[in-house]
Motif scaffolding. Structure first.
Motif, PDB file in Angstrom:
ATOM      1  N   GLU A 304       0.704  -1.167   0.186  1.00 31.37           N
ATOM      2  CA  GLU A 304       0.057  -0.037  -0.033  1.00 31.37           C
ATOM      3  C   GLU A 304       0.860   1.190  -0.029  1.00 31.37           C
ATOM      4  OE1 GLU A 304      -2.771  -0.143   3.051  1.00 31.37           O
ATOM      5  OE2 GLU A 304      -3.043  -2.431   2.709  1.00 31.37           O
ATOM      6  N   ALA A 305       2.071   1.065   0.658  1.00 27.07           N
ATOM      7  CA  ALA A 305       2.864   2.312   0.857  1.00 27.07           C
ATOM      8  C   ALA A 305       3.640   2.741  -0.593  1.00 27.07           C
ATOM      9  CB  ALA A 305       3.886   2.277   1.870  1.00 27.07           C
ATOM     10  N   VAL A 306       3.867   1.672  -1.643  1.00 24.79           N
ATOM     11  CA  VAL A 306       4.573   1.955  -2.867  1.00 24.79           C
ATOM     12  C   VAL A 306       3.788   2.721  -3.810  1.00 24.79           C
ATOM     13  CG1 VAL A 306       5.664   0.710  -4.838  1.00 24.79           C
ATOM     14  CG2 VAL A 306       5.872  -0.279  -2.280  1.00 24.79           C
ATOM     15  N   VAL A 307       4.216   3.646  -4.318  1.00 24.58           N
ATOM     16  CA  VAL A 307       3.872   4.668  -5.105  1.00 24.58           C
ATOM     17  C   VAL A 307       4.695   4.705  -6.616  1.00 24.58           C
ATOM     18  CG1 VAL A 307       3.191   7.097  -5.680  1.00 24.58           C
ATOM     19  CG2 VAL A 307       3.115   6.310  -3.346  1.00 24.58           C
ATOM     20  N   PHE A 308       4.170   4.159  -7.676  1.00 23.39           N
ATOM     21  CA  PHE A 308       4.826   4.112  -8.948  1.00 23.39           C
ATOM     22  C   PHE A 308       4.849   5.172  -9.708  1.00 23.39           C
ATOM     23  CE2 PHE A 308       3.250  -0.692  -8.154  1.00 23.39           C
ATOM     24  CZ  PHE A 308       4.839  -0.933  -7.707  1.00 23.39           C
ATOM     25  N   ASP A 309       5.656   6.224  -9.181  1.00 23.50           N
ATOM     26  CA  ASP A 309       5.721   7.409  -9.581  1.00 23.50           C
ATOM     27  C   ASP A 309       7.085   7.877  -9.682  1.00 23.50           C
ATOM     28  OD1 ASP A 309       4.353  10.184 -10.492  1.00 23.50           O
ATOM     29  OD2 ASP A 309       5.676  10.680  -8.815  1.00 23.50           O
ATOM     30  N   PHE A 310       7.710   8.339 -11.221  1.00 23.98           N
ATOM     31  CA  PHE A 310       8.683   8.729 -11.305  1.00 23.98           C
ATOM     32  C   PHE A 310       9.532   9.876 -10.654  1.00 23.98           C
ATOM     33  CE2 PHE A 310       8.271   6.529 -15.395  1.00 23.98           C
ATOM     34  CZ  PHE A 310       9.127   5.338 -15.397  1.00 23.98           C
ATOM     35  N   LYS A 311       8.572  11.022 -10.373  1.00 22.14           N
ATOM     36  CA  LYS A 311       8.966  12.140  -9.705  1.00 22.14           C
ATOM     37  C   LYS A 311       9.179  11.641  -8.347  1.00 22.14           C
ATOM     38  CE  LYS A 311       8.609  15.182 -12.900  1.00 22.14           C
ATOM     39  NZ  LYS A 311       7.604  16.315 -12.921  1.00 22.14           N
ATOM     40  N   THR A 312       8.207  10.786  -7.585  1.00 21.03           N
ATOM     41  CA  THR A 312       8.339  10.455  -6.127  1.00 21.03           C
ATOM     42  C   THR A 312       9.800   9.628  -6.160  1.00 21.03           C
ATOM     43  OG1 THR A 312       6.107  10.411  -6.092  1.00 21.03           O
ATOM     44  CG2 THR A 312       7.207   9.179  -4.438  1.00 21.03           C
ATOM     45  N   LEU A 313      10.226   8.899  -7.081  1.00 21.02           N
ATOM     46  CA  LEU A 313      11.196   8.055  -6.971  1.00 21.02           C
ATOM     47  C   LEU A 313      12.757   8.909  -7.042  1.00 21.02           C
ATOM     48  CD1 LEU A 313      10.808   4.837  -9.151  1.00 21.02           C
ATOM     49  CD2 LEU A 313      10.428   5.103  -6.760  1.00 21.02           C
ATOM     50  N   GLY A 314      12.560  10.364  -7.541  1.00 19.43           N
ATOM     51  CA  GLY A 314      13.776  11.067  -7.623  1.00 19.43           C
ATOM     52  C   GLY A 314      14.119  11.367  -8.969  1.00 19.43           C
ATOM     53  N   PHE A 315      13.244  11.110 -10.075  1.00 17.62           N
ATOM     54  CA  PHE A 315      13.529  11.471 -11.453  1.00 17.62           C
ATOM     55  C   PHE A 315      13.299  13.036 -11.473  1.00 17.62           C
ATOM     56  CE2 PHE A 315      13.643   7.162 -11.844  1.00 17.62           C
ATOM     57  CZ  PHE A 315      14.070   6.653 -13.134  1.00 17.62           C
ATOM     58  N   THR A 316      14.393  13.711 -12.061  1.00 12.71           N
ATOM     59  CA  THR A 316      14.261  15.071 -12.177  1.00 12.71           C
ATOM     60  C   THR A 316      13.539  15.459 -13.653  1.00 12.71           C
ATOM     61  OG1 THR A 316      16.498  15.167 -13.409  1.00 12.71           O
ATOM     62  CG2 THR A 316      16.332  15.561 -10.574  1.00 12.71           C
ATOM     63  N   ASP A 317      12.920  16.821 -13.614  1.00  6.33           N
ATOM     64  CA  ASP A 317      12.565  17.328 -14.723  1.00  6.33           C
ATOM     65  C   ASP A 317      13.343  16.978 -16.083  1.00  6.33           C
ATOM     66  OD1 ASP A 317      10.049  17.724 -13.567  1.00  6.33           O
ATOM     67  OD2 ASP A 317      10.488  19.749 -13.196  1.00  6.33           O
ATOM     68  N   GLU A 318      14.816  17.424 -15.776  1.00 10.16           N
ATOM     69  CA  GLU A 318      15.832  17.332 -16.816  1.00 10.16           C
ATOM     70  C   GLU A 318      15.944  16.005 -17.140  1.00 10.16           C
ATOM     71  OE1 GLU A 318      20.633  18.091 -17.335  1.00 10.16           O
ATOM     72  OE2 GLU A 318      19.608  18.324 -15.368  1.00 10.16           O
ATOM     73  N   PHE A 319      15.774  15.023 -16.292  1.00  9.99           N
ATOM     74  CA  PHE A 319      16.357  13.644 -16.618  1.00  9.99           C
ATOM     75  C   PHE A 319      15.017  12.446 -17.326  1.00  9.99           C
ATOM     76  CE2 PHE A 319      16.778   9.132 -15.244  1.00  9.99           C
ATOM     77  CZ  PHE A 319      17.994   8.750 -15.475  1.00  9.99           C
ATOM     78  N   LEU A 320      13.961  12.990 -16.658  1.00  9.10           N
ATOM     79  CA  LEU A 320      12.718  12.075 -17.090  1.00  9.10           C
ATOM     80  C   LEU A 320      12.788  12.011 -18.498  1.00  9.10           C
ATOM     81  CD1 LEU A 320      10.578  10.227 -15.908  1.00  9.10           C
ATOM     82  CD2 LEU A 320       9.207  12.197 -15.360  1.00  9.10           C
ATOM     83  N   PRO A 321      12.443  13.059 -19.225  1.00  6.08           N
ATOM     84  CA  PRO A 321      12.228  13.113 -20.804  1.00  6.08           C
ATOM     85  C   PRO A 321      13.005  12.156 -21.495  1.00  6.08           C
ATOM     86  CG  PRO A 321      11.948  15.364 -20.066  1.00  6.08           C
ATOM     87  CD  PRO A 321      12.707  14.571 -19.040  1.00  6.08           C
ATOM     88  N   LYS A 322      14.469  12.328 -21.085  1.00  6.84           N
ATOM     89  CA  LYS A 322      15.364  11.449 -21.913  1.00  6.84           C
ATOM     90  C   LYS A 322      14.899   9.819 -21.664  1.00  6.84           C
ATOM     91  CE  LYS A 322      19.180  14.344 -21.165  1.00  6.84           C
ATOM     92  NZ  LYS A 322      20.472  14.714 -20.211  1.00  6.84           N
ATOM     93  N   PHE A 323      14.748   9.645 -20.150  1.00  4.02           N
ATOM     94  CA  PHE A 323      14.379   8.241 -19.881  1.00  4.02           C
ATOM     95  C   PHE A 323      13.025   7.593 -20.838  1.00  4.02           C
ATOM     96  CE2 PHE A 323      12.292   5.164 -16.999  1.00  4.02           C
ATOM     97  CZ  PHE A 323      13.428   4.084 -16.780  1.00  4.02           C
TER      98      PHE A 323
END
Length: 580
Positions: A304-323
């Motif tokens: 219940e505590a796991v959130v499948f969200d890239f921003k929550t994991l620590g993916f930055t705005d600069e990094f996420l589009p490339k990924f």
């Protein structure tokens, strides 16, 4: 106005407005915050209707449908009362207040301070007027209320007025004297089924959940049984049961995990599905024989505590589009690398959640299946019956999937089938155990993967680590010394002047000054220049240098950027990356 009068006034105001009762308001608050399920509340209400003598909120806590902490926070918020934690407790009780210990224990209340004609009373259920009124009559003082957690109040009563025993100490008193006997399996089974041992193991698990631990380590030594919790990636030793209880405690855990308690010479793996503090938990249990008995490690998976969200994991705005760009390619291989416990699987699950649409078929092979995701076909590998990654993969390809996730590329055979799948139009996600992104390429070459196959299938390699996140509410900024700025090259990473870093400040709730974890990462995208280096069998250093020339930011640099943003500290980056 007395505390009881204030309580009656609050209850009366709620009813006068035609609104819900105090208990209902608290329940609604818990449901709205995601701390209580609607189904659990309905179950609690049904049971309460059968026996309405007690309070609904007390019943929910007793049934384990809501954690003590969540309930205390909800009561504190709705009744506008301060919440006092164990870290803020006084060393000694107020000297001039005398209340029967039995009464304090029965109603889970304890005086913690006194003033001129007043006293501060810590109480687990401030909505119950009887004990408050009784204390005001007995002491002739006006009571000021504060909310506390029931177990912490009970421990404090024992410390103030008992023999100073903790909750564990009280349970240990009732353990059988012959708990050391390990030879008679039936006797051991009986010991493990005794109420004190059951309560002892439940207490160890409950405290781990309350402390946000990801793992529980139970390690027997010659003269003691050591219990440690891994919290935010760091091990902390906690109060342990006595050495005499070792056999019974470990046998109890093995029984819960459906393991063979007679087998103490070989490692065993199992799982425990348990409900603790209102949470459905999946505990992965591993035992290994050591010199002084079996060492047990329990990995706590709170679905219940796991959130499948890239921003929550620590993916930055600069990094996420490339990924995302690489993730959205129709075929090829995307790898996530890092040591054990670096969050690789959570990253892959987050990627799968993003890709999981009705027009896509996704099949995974995992060992073990950590989290179940609706709409994804997940296969549990079972090497003991011959269903390993490579055998499962051969069958998967005939199931017409669009995306395949392999828990780990462990051998050449698995890697070859994954490459074949990528060549035939599938997107393949998997993990590798390497220290950095460039190391993923050299690792595959070392395994025996042909260079031309590697360059034509691998799209990108993400390397990551988890490090502790600062408690932003308390973190203290300070101006970085010129020597630190030069040593870490901070002036290239921020335009702000002066350059500020942050340090943790301990708080009662988070004694380390850290709360939770974030990810630092580097992402190597397979470019033509890197493909040429791979074909030449260049070293890891050359491949990394080319990736950096192509725009890759290393994990170390990503950590420094997050330190400048106040998310973590320089010390934490050095601890995790071992650079500097």
């Amino acid at each position: 106005m007395s505390a009881v009068a204030e309580l009656n006034q609050l209850e009366g105001a709620l009813l006068a407005d035609g609104g819900p009762t105090l208990d209902e308001r608290i329940c609604q608050f818990l449901v709205a915050g995601g701390r209580l399920k609607e189904t659990d509340l309905a179950r609690g209400r049904r049971l309460h209707e059968e026996d309405p003598s007690g309070r609904l909120i007390a019943l929910l806590t007793r049934l384990g449908l809501v954690s003590e902490r969540d309930m205390a926070e909800a009561v504190s918020e709705i009744m506008k009362l301060p919440l006092v934690g164990a870290k803020e407790f006084p060393e000694a009780p107020p000297p001039s207040i005398q209340i029967a210990t039995r009464f304090l224990k029965q109603h889970h209340i304890v005086p913690i301070a006194e003033g001129e004609g007043t006293m501060r009373l810590l109480i687990a259920d401030p909505a119950d007027p009887y004990p408050i009124e009784a204390v005001e009559l007995a002491t002739g003082r006006k009571v000021e209320l504060a909310v506390g957690l029931r177990p912490e109040i009970d421990d404090l009563i024992e410390r103030f007025y008992g023999q100073g025993r903790s909750a564990m100490g009280t349970i240990v008193e009732n353990l059988s004297e012959d708990a050391r006997s390990e030879d008679d399996i039936e006797h051991l089974r009986d010991l493990a089924s005794e109420a004190p041992v059951i309560r002892l193991v439940n207490l160890v698990i409950q405290r781990a959940v309350e402390g946000r631990a990801s793992d529980i380590h139970i390690e027997p030594f010659e003269s003691r049984l050591k219990v440690r919790y891994r919290i935010d990636g760091v091990l902390h030793e906690v109060e342990s049961p006595p050495a005499a209880s070792t056999a019974a405690v470990i046998s109890r855990i093995k029984i819960m995990a459906k393991l063979n308690i007679a087998e103490r010479r070989l490692p065993q793996d199992g799982r425990i599905m348990i409900r603790v503090q209102g949470k459905e938990l999946d505990l992965r249990v591993s035992t290994v024989p050591t010199s002084h008995g079996e060492s047990v490690v329990m990995r706590i998976l709170d679905r219940e505590a796991v959130v499948f969200d890239f921003k929550t994991l620590g993916f930055t705005d600069e990094f996420l589009p490339k990924f995302n760009k690489v993730l959205e390619l129709p075929h090829g291989i995307m790898l996530v690398t890092g040591p054990t416990g670096s969050g690789k699987t959570t990253t892959l699950y987050t990627a799968l959640s993003k890709l999981n649409t009705p027009d896509v078929k996704i099949i995974t092979v995992e060992d073990p299946v950590e989290y179940q995701i609706e709409g994804i076909n997940q296969i549990q590998a079972k090497p003991s019956i011959g269903l390993d990654f490579s055998h499962a993969l051969r069958s998967i390809v005939r199931q017409d999937p669009d995306i395949i996730m392999i828990g780990e590329m462990r051998d050449l055979e698995t890697a070859k089938i994954a490459i074949q799948s990528a060549l035939t139009g599938h997107l393949v996600l998997s993990t590798l155990h390497t220290n950095n992104a460039a190391g993923g390429i050299t690792r595959l070459l070392d395994m025996g993967v042909e260079d031309y196959l590697l360059t034509s299938t691998v799209n990108g390699i993400l390397a990551q680590r988890l490090l502790r996140r600062l408690d932003l509410a308390a973190a203290e900024p300070y101006e970085a010394l010129p020597e630190v700025v030069r040593e870490f090259g901070l002036e290239k990473l921020t335009s702000e002047r002066p350059i500020r870093l942050y340090k943790p400040v301990p708080t009662p709730h988070y004694p380390s000054g850290y709360y939770g974890r974030t990810t630092i990462m580097e992402f190597l995208v397979m470019s033509d220049a890197i493909r040429r280096l791979v074909m030449q069998h260049a070293g890891m250093g050359e491949i990394e240098a080319q990736a950096r020339a192509d725009g890759m930011r290393t994990m170390y640099e990503d950590g420094l950027v997050k330190a400048l943003a106040g998310q973590t500290t320089i010390e934490e980056i050095l601890r995790v990356t071992q650079e500097g």
